[in-house]
Structure formats: C-alpha cells, structure tokens
Write an enzyme that holds these catalytic residues in place. Structure first.
Site, PDB file in Angstrom:
ATOM      1  N   HIS A 145       4.525   3.959  -1.161  1.00  0.00           N
ATOM      2  CA  HIS A 145       3.801   5.125  -1.799  1.00  0.00           C
ATOM      3  C   HIS A 145       3.398   6.121  -1.145  1.00  0.00           C
ATOM      4  CE1 HIS A 145      -0.109   4.052   0.156  1.00  0.00           C
ATOM      5  NE2 HIS A 145       0.204   2.920   0.296  1.00  0.00           N
ATOM      6  N   CYS A 161       1.230  -1.271   3.905  1.00  0.00           N
ATOM      7  CA  CYS A 161       2.294  -0.367   3.007  1.00  0.00           C
ATOM      8  C   CYS A 161       2.613   0.673   3.925  1.00  0.00           C
ATOM      9  CB  CYS A 161       1.315   0.076   1.776  1.00  0.00           C
ATOM     10  SG  CYS A 161       0.954  -1.170   0.764  1.00  0.00           S
TER      11      CYS A 161
END
Length: 185
Positions: A145, A161
């Site tokens: 992301h 992440c």
C-alpha cells in the site's frame, strides 16, 4: 551460508542494487528508492511481484530478466511477513482498520481507530492498496500500500505490510491485475 545464497538454492537471485546501477547512474541517482528498471535473474513469471524485505525493494517483473525496482518499507523485525501470495483485491483510497494485534501492541496509537478510518490523504494506507491472499483464498491481512510517511521507505517500520510511496503504488496498481503472484522474502 548467507541469506542470498539460501534464497539462491530455491529461487533466482535478484541483482543487488550496487550491481544494477552503473557508476554513471549511481553518481546521478540521489534517491535509490525511486522506480528504476533493472536486470534480474530469470525464473520469476512476467508480471509477478518479488519483495526482498532485507533490501527494502519490491521488483515488478516486466519481462524475462527485467524488472522495475521500487523502494519499500517493511515490517519491523518481529513483524516481517514472508511467503507466497496472490493479489486478491485492489482498492483505490482504501479504508483502514488496525488489527487487534496492532491495538494490543500500541493501544495509545491505534485504539482510537478500532472502528476504522475512511480512505483519503490522511489514511495510513495511502492512495492504493493491493490485498494479499494465500493459496487457499484467505486474506493474509498483509497489504502492499501507499503511505502518508514517504520518509519511511527504506526502513523496517511497519506492522507487517509493505509500504510504497503513493506515486509508486499508484503506478504499480495500474500494472498488476487481481491474481498476480507475489513472493515476499
């Protein structure tokens, strides 16, 4: 045996950044985390994504032996996720809800967002998110992301992440379809 030798036993090696850039390019490249086309060893399917967490790079394989290399931030040492997945979902300006584990680790930072945060420029997932799913179709809770903290690129700072600068994840988002294989080392 070092990490790259171990990876080389089962996977093609990815060219080290210092071997990828010529001396002339290295002298003019101020930011090693800018998207750069680089040679890689063949063996990964065209279109796949390969993340080398220890080096803070994500490679999007664009042709046999060629990839676009992007700088990334990855999980803190105890939170690094490694494995094979597929992109199971793609979202522009995604909503974000911290996991229960994040809230338990840092309640002062995350409890206020337990009900989620709408997508937008202040959302920590940034402009785009690629959701990783395992071979059984289960959401891994790991995302590739964007970020509201572009200075974090090149560091191990996330909760697991893989962060990219917003402009980089927007470019990658347009290039990869759902089902794209992702290898994280």
């Amino acid at each position: 045996m070092n990490r790259r030798q171990m990876i080389g036993l089962s996977l093609p090696l990815i060219a080290a950044p210092s071997l990828v850039l010529s001396q002339e390019q290295a002298a003019t490249t101020r930011d090693p985390y800018q998207p750069t086309e680089v040679p890689i060893r063949e063996g990964f399917e065209t279109g796949s994504i390969v993340v080398v967490s220890d080096d803070f790079f994500l490679y999007h394989v664009i042709a046999p032996g060629r990839a676009v290399r992007y700088g990334v931030a990855v999980g803190q040492a105890e939170l690094v996720w490694k494995g094979k997945a597929r992109i199971g979902r793609k979202v522009e300006w995604p909503n974000w809800t911290p996991t229960q584990a994040m809230i338990e680790r840092s309640p002062d930072q995350y409890a206020q967002y337990a009900d989620g945060m709408p997508g937008g420029p202040k959302n920590p997932l940034g402009a785009r998110a690629l959701y990783l799913y395992d071979a059984n179709g289960n959401d891994t809770a790991i995302r590739i992301h964007g970020t509201t903290q572009p200075g974090s690129i090149g560091r191990a700072v996330s909760n697991g992440c893989i962060r990219m600068r917003n402009e980089a994840v927007m470019a990658l988002f347009e290039q990869v379809p759902i089902g794209t294989p992702v290898y994280v080392y």
